[in-house]
Design a protein around this motif. Structure first.
Motif, PDB file in Angstrom:
ATOM      1  N   ALA A 241       0.857  -1.181   0.000  1.00  0.00           N
ATOM      2  CA  ALA A 241       0.000   0.000   0.000  1.00  0.00           C
ATOM      3  C   ALA A 241       0.895   1.234   0.000  1.00  0.00           C
ATOM      4  O   ALA A 241       1.962   1.232   0.616  1.00  0.00           O
ATOM      5  CB  ALA A 241      -0.901   0.018   1.235  1.00  0.00           C
ATOM      6  N   HIS A 242       0.446   2.282  -0.665  1.00  0.00           N
ATOM      7  CA  HIS A 242       1.226   3.528  -0.688  1.00  0.00           C
ATOM      8  C   HIS A 242       0.890   4.435   0.491  1.00  0.00           C
ATOM      9  O   HIS A 242       1.171   5.636   0.460  1.00  0.00           O
ATOM     10  CB  HIS A 242       0.954   4.289  -1.986  1.00  0.00           C
ATOM     11  CG  HIS A 242       1.426   3.603  -3.230  1.00  0.00           C
ATOM     12  ND1 HIS A 242       2.534   2.781  -3.283  1.00  0.00           N
ATOM     13  CD2 HIS A 242       0.936   3.615  -4.505  1.00  0.00           C
ATOM     14  CE1 HIS A 242       2.702   2.336  -4.515  1.00  0.00           C
ATOM     15  NE2 HIS A 242       1.747   2.831  -5.266  1.00  0.00           N
ATOM     16  N   VAL A 243       0.262   3.889   1.531  1.00  0.00           N
ATOM     17  CA  VAL A 243      -0.151   4.711   2.669  1.00  0.00           C
ATOM     18  C   VAL A 243       1.041   5.076   3.549  1.00  0.00           C
ATOM     19  O   VAL A 243       2.016   4.325   3.655  1.00  0.00           O
ATOM     20  CB  VAL A 243      -1.218   3.995   3.509  1.00  0.00           C
ATOM     21  CG1 VAL A 243      -2.506   3.828   2.705  1.00  0.00           C
ATOM     22  CG2 VAL A 243      -0.725   2.638   4.017  1.00  0.00           C
ATOM     23  N   PHE A 244       0.917   6.231   4.201  1.00  0.00           N
ATOM     24  CA  PHE A 244       1.945   6.719   5.125  1.00  0.00           C
ATOM     25  C   PHE A 244       1.443   6.578   6.554  1.00  0.00           C
ATOM     26  O   PHE A 244       0.306   6.947   6.862  1.00  0.00           O
ATOM     27  CB  PHE A 244       2.258   8.190   4.831  1.00  0.00           C
ATOM     28  CG  PHE A 244       3.205   8.816   5.823  1.00  0.00           C
ATOM     29  CD1 PHE A 244       4.569   8.574   5.745  1.00  0.00           C
ATOM     30  CD2 PHE A 244       2.733   9.638   6.841  1.00  0.00           C
ATOM     31  CE1 PHE A 244       5.442   9.141   6.660  1.00  0.00           C
ATOM     32  CE2 PHE A 244       3.600  10.219   7.750  1.00  0.00           C
ATOM     33  CZ  PHE A 244       4.959   9.966   7.668  1.00  0.00           C
ATOM     34  N   ASN A 245       2.288   6.023   7.418  1.00  0.00           N
ATOM     35  CA  ASN A 245       1.960   5.874   8.836  1.00  0.00           C
ATOM     36  C   ASN A 245       3.217   6.178   9.625  1.00  0.00           C
ATOM     37  O   ASN A 245       4.143   5.366   9.670  1.00  0.00           O
ATOM     38  CB  ASN A 245       1.469   4.451   9.112  1.00  0.00           C
ATOM     39  CG  ASN A 245       1.031   4.232  10.542  1.00  0.00           C
ATOM     40  OD1 ASN A 245       1.382   5.008  11.440  1.00  0.00           O
ATOM     41  ND2 ASN A 245       0.273   3.174  10.777  1.00  0.00           N
ATOM     42  N   LYS A 246       3.246   7.349  10.253  1.00  0.00           N
ATOM     43  CA  LYS A 246       4.479   7.774  10.916  1.00  0.00           C
ATOM     44  C   LYS A 246       4.829   6.903  12.121  1.00  0.00           C
ATOM     45  O   LYS A 246       5.980   6.897  12.571  1.00  0.00           O
ATOM     46  CB  LYS A 246       4.382   9.238  11.334  1.00  0.00           C
ATOM     47  CG  LYS A 246       3.441   9.530  12.483  1.00  0.00           C
ATOM     48  CD  LYS A 246       3.492  11.011  12.836  1.00  0.00           C
ATOM     49  CE  LYS A 246       2.576  11.337  14.005  1.00  0.00           C
ATOM     50  NZ  LYS A 246       2.605  12.787  14.331  1.00  0.00           N
ATOM     51  N   ASN A 247       3.855   6.136  12.611  1.00  0.00           N
ATOM     52  CA  ASN A 247       4.154   5.222  13.710  1.00  0.00           C
ATOM     53  C   ASN A 247       4.911   3.986  13.237  1.00  0.00           C
ATOM     54  O   ASN A 247       5.543   3.296  14.044  1.00  0.00           O
ATOM     55  CB  ASN A 247       2.868   4.806  14.418  1.00  0.00           C
ATOM     56  CG  ASN A 247       2.189   5.962  15.106  1.00  0.00           C
ATOM     57  OD1 ASN A 247       2.845   6.873  15.609  1.00  0.00           O
ATOM     58  ND2 ASN A 247       0.864   5.964  15.108  1.00  0.00           N
ATOM     59  N   LEU A 248       4.838   3.720  11.944  1.00  0.00           N
ATOM     60  CA  LEU A 248       5.591   2.595  11.368  1.00  0.00           C
ATOM     61  C   LEU A 248       6.864   3.061  10.684  1.00  0.00           C
ATOM     62  O   LEU A 248       7.878   2.370  10.700  1.00  0.00           O
ATOM     63  CB  LEU A 248       4.714   1.834  10.368  1.00  0.00           C
ATOM     64  CG  LEU A 248       3.411   1.242  10.908  1.00  0.00           C
ATOM     65  CD1 LEU A 248       2.662   0.502   9.802  1.00  0.00           C
ATOM     66  CD2 LEU A 248       3.668   0.322  12.086  1.00  0.00           C
ATOM     67  N   ASP A 249       6.810   4.230  10.042  1.00  0.00           N
ATOM     68  CA  ASP A 249       7.970   4.835   9.390  1.00  0.00           C
ATOM     69  C   ASP A 249       7.725   6.330   9.338  1.00  0.00           C
ATOM     70  O   ASP A 249       6.748   6.776   8.733  1.00  0.00           O
ATOM     71  CB  ASP A 249       8.150   4.269   7.983  1.00  0.00           C
ATOM     72  CG  ASP A 249       9.466   4.707   7.328  1.00  0.00           C
ATOM     73  OD1 ASP A 249       9.823   5.906   7.437  1.00  0.00           O
ATOM     74  OD2 ASP A 249      10.131   3.863   6.705  1.00  0.00           O
ATOM     75  N   SER A 250       8.581   7.091   9.941  1.00  0.00           N
ATOM     76  CA  SER A 250       8.366   8.541  10.053  1.00  0.00           C
ATOM     77  C   SER A 250       8.707   9.298   8.779  1.00  0.00           C
ATOM     78  O   SER A 250       8.439  10.498   8.688  1.00  0.00           O
ATOM     79  CB  SER A 250       9.192   9.102  11.210  1.00  0.00           C
ATOM     80  OG  SER A 250      10.584   8.895  10.970  1.00  0.00           O
ATOM     81  N   GLU A 251       9.269   8.605   7.783  1.00  0.00           N
ATOM     82  CA  GLU A 251       9.714   9.298   6.570  1.00  0.00           C
ATOM     83  C   GLU A 251       8.992   8.851   5.303  1.00  0.00           C
ATOM     84  O   GLU A 251       8.637   9.688   4.468  1.00  0.00           O
ATOM     85  CB  GLU A 251      11.227   9.109   6.373  1.00  0.00           C
ATOM     86  CG  GLU A 251      12.069   9.749   7.457  1.00  0.00           C
ATOM     87  CD  GLU A 251      13.549   9.608   7.182  1.00  0.00           C
ATOM     88  OE1 GLU A 251      13.922   9.068   6.113  1.00  0.00           O
ATOM     89  OE2 GLU A 251      14.344  10.033   8.041  1.00  0.00           O
ATOM     90  N   ASN A 252       8.778   7.553   5.130  1.00  0.00           N
ATOM     91  CA  ASN A 252       8.317   7.040   3.840  1.00  0.00           C
ATOM     92  C   ASN A 252       7.006   6.269   3.937  1.00  0.00           C
ATOM     93  O   ASN A 252       6.732   5.631   4.957  1.00  0.00           O
ATOM     94  CB  ASN A 252       9.376   6.107   3.242  1.00  0.00           C
ATOM     95  CG  ASN A 252      10.653   6.837   2.882  1.00  0.00           C
ATOM     96  OD1 ASN A 252      10.608   7.893   2.264  1.00  0.00           O
ATOM     97  ND2 ASN A 252      11.787   6.270   3.258  1.00  0.00           N
ATOM     98  N   PRO A 253       6.202   6.299   2.851  1.00  0.00           N
ATOM     99  CA  PRO A 253       5.025   5.433   2.791  1.00  0.00           C
ATOM    100  C   PRO A 253       5.450   3.971   2.733  1.00  0.00           C
ATOM    101  O   PRO A 253       6.618   3.653   2.450  1.00  0.00           O
ATOM    102  CB  PRO A 253       4.328   5.868   1.501  1.00  0.00           C
ATOM    103  CG  PRO A 253       5.414   6.448   0.656  1.00  0.00           C
ATOM    104  CD  PRO A 253       6.375   7.079   1.619  1.00  0.00           C
ATOM    105  N   ALA A 254       4.506   3.086   2.982  1.00  0.00           N
ATOM    106  CA  ALA A 254       4.832   1.673   3.163  1.00  0.00           C
ATOM    107  C   ALA A 254       5.619   1.087   1.997  1.00  0.00           C
ATOM    108  O   ALA A 254       6.573   0.328   2.192  1.00  0.00           O
ATOM    109  CB  ALA A 254       3.549   0.874   3.393  1.00  0.00           C
ATOM    110  N   THR A 255       5.241   1.416   0.768  1.00  0.00           N
ATOM    111  CA  THR A 255       5.916   0.858  -0.409  1.00  0.00           C
ATOM    112  C   THR A 255       7.412   1.150  -0.398  1.00  0.00           C
ATOM    113  O   THR A 255       8.210   0.339  -0.878  1.00  0.00           O
ATOM    114  CB  THR A 255       5.289   1.428  -1.692  1.00  0.00           C
ATOM    115  OG1 THR A 255       3.911   1.047  -1.740  1.00  0.00           O
ATOM    116  CG2 THR A 255       5.989   0.930  -2.944  1.00  0.00           C
ATOM    117  N   LEU A 256       7.788   2.283   0.156  1.00  0.00           N
ATOM    118  CA  LEU A 256       9.189   2.712   0.135  1.00  0.00           C
ATOM    119  C   LEU A 256       9.858   2.550   1.502  1.00  0.00           C
ATOM    120  O   LEU A 256      10.944   3.088   1.724  1.00  0.00           O
ATOM    121  CB  LEU A 256       9.277   4.184  -0.307  1.00  0.00           C
ATOM    122  CG  LEU A 256       8.537   4.547  -1.595  1.00  0.00           C
ATOM    123  CD1 LEU A 256       8.773   6.018  -1.941  1.00  0.00           C
ATOM    124  CD2 LEU A 256       8.968   3.653  -2.758  1.00  0.00           C
TER     125      LEU A 256
END
Length: 358
Positions: A241-256
């Motif tokens: 998914a191209h979603v962004f979640n700063k709790n999982l990664d503060s910089e990149n969306p999930a794909t990246l």
């Protein structure tokens, strides 16, 4: 015949990492994708029924790859004949509104995940999925980019809830229906793809049109269908998914995100198969990162198969452009050739699993 990674050049290995969309419904219209198969060694193609980049509001003039069962079969047989390494031939045939093989083209009616979930009969989910898989196999399609295992968590979600794409809000129910969907496809020799990791069901936006932040809405339970299906050995491919979640990664969306794709999907959930990106031309990625940044980042994150539907926008040279970016990343030392080898081997293993080398 079997293919050994040791016999492939760097560009041949990179080509196996590319899933490319194209224009043309008949062999005579497919010179560009045939060039990509021969010269850029692409490993996979994806079919669409309508050309969304053409600018026409007249659907009759937006013909893409699909006109009839016989025509699709001829098209795919032609493309396979051009490939030294057999192609993955993919389509989004979820059912309901996400349905490329429509009755208007002579294909059977289909039913959405949402309708199947509400029906609540696993045998019916298997039966409908079996018909879908039989249809795909009959025309030469070997990879269905389904089932969706996102949860039905938000009434304002335009792309999952809004299109009836989720089986249920309950992760256990979603996993049960997805398992039947997958088993029905496997019985017909068709690969499947779980999407969209780590979950798009709580989003309030559509990543086709821009960056979507799920930091406040995403729930840990969205991982559960993926976890259960992976543990059961039912995951051929997992799509990002191209979603962004700063709790999982503060910089990149999930794909990246290496933290999401490698840290969670590979290391925590134990998935060792092919990770496919969602379409890299969706604006959540394309408008914020561009090809030169997004392609290396996705590979560094752990993505094996880079999807360029070439439909939201159309670039006749997309395969060569992406391959050149990856070659430069390897030559500069940013990405090791062993990293390319790992993805190529996963793709080849998937092809062996599907019987393409028999």
């Amino acid at each position: 015949m079997p293919v050994s990674i040791s016999t492939l050049t760097l560009r041949e290995k990179i080509g196996q990492m590319l899933l490319i969309g194209f224009r043309g419904a008949r062999p005579a219209e497919c010179d560009l994708i045939v060039r990509d198969i021969r010269e850029h060694h692409i490993g996979a193609v994806i079919l669409f029924d309508q050309d969304m980049a053409g600018g026409s509001v007249d659907t009759a003039n937006r013909r893409r790859n699909i006109e009839s069962p016989a025509q699709v079969k001829e098209l795919l047989a032609h493309l396979q004949s051009q490939a030294r390494i057999p192609l993955l031939t993919a389509i989004d045939q979820e059912g309901g509104r996400v349905n490329r093989l429509k009755p208007a083209y002579g294909f059977p009616e289909s039913i959405s995940h949402e309708e199947l979930g509400k029906l609540g009969q696993l045998s019916e989910t298997f039966r409908h999925a079996e018909l879908t898989a039989q249809t795909l196999r009959s025309v030469g399609l070997n990879l269905n980019l389904a089932p969706v295992v996102d949860l039905d968590l938000g009434p304002d979600n335009p792309i999952i809830k809004g299109k009836g794409r989720a089986f249920s809000a309950d992760p256990a129910i979603a996993a049960q229906h997805a398992a039947e969907f997958i088993r029905a496809h496997r019985a017909q020799g068709v690969l499947t793809c779980l999407k969209h990791f780590p979950g798009h069901g709580s989003a309030k936006g559509d990543t086709h049109y821009g960056l979507v932040d799920v930091t406040q809405s995403w729930r840990e339970e969205e991982l559960m269908p993926f976890q259960e299906l992976i543990a059961a050995g039912l995951a051929d491919v997992v799509m990002t998914a191209h979603v962004f979640n700063k709790n999982l990664d503060s910089e990149n969306p999930a794909t990246l995100s290496r933290a999401v794709m490698t840290g969670i999907l590979r290391d925590r959930l134990g998935f060792q198969g092919v990770i496919s990106s969602d379409d890299m031309e969706m604006r959540a990625i394309a408008s914020h990162y561009g090809l030169e940044n997004s392609v290396p980042l996705a590979i560094e994150a752990g993505v094996d198969l880079l999807c360029f539907g070439n439909n939201l926008s159309y670039h006749p040279d997309i395969s060569g452009r992406v391959a050149d970016i990856i070659v430069r990343a390897v030559e500069s030392g940013r990405i090791s050739e062993s990293r390319i080898d790992a993805s190529c081997e996963r793709v080849l293993a998937l092809k062996r699993k599907s019987g393409l080398f028999c």
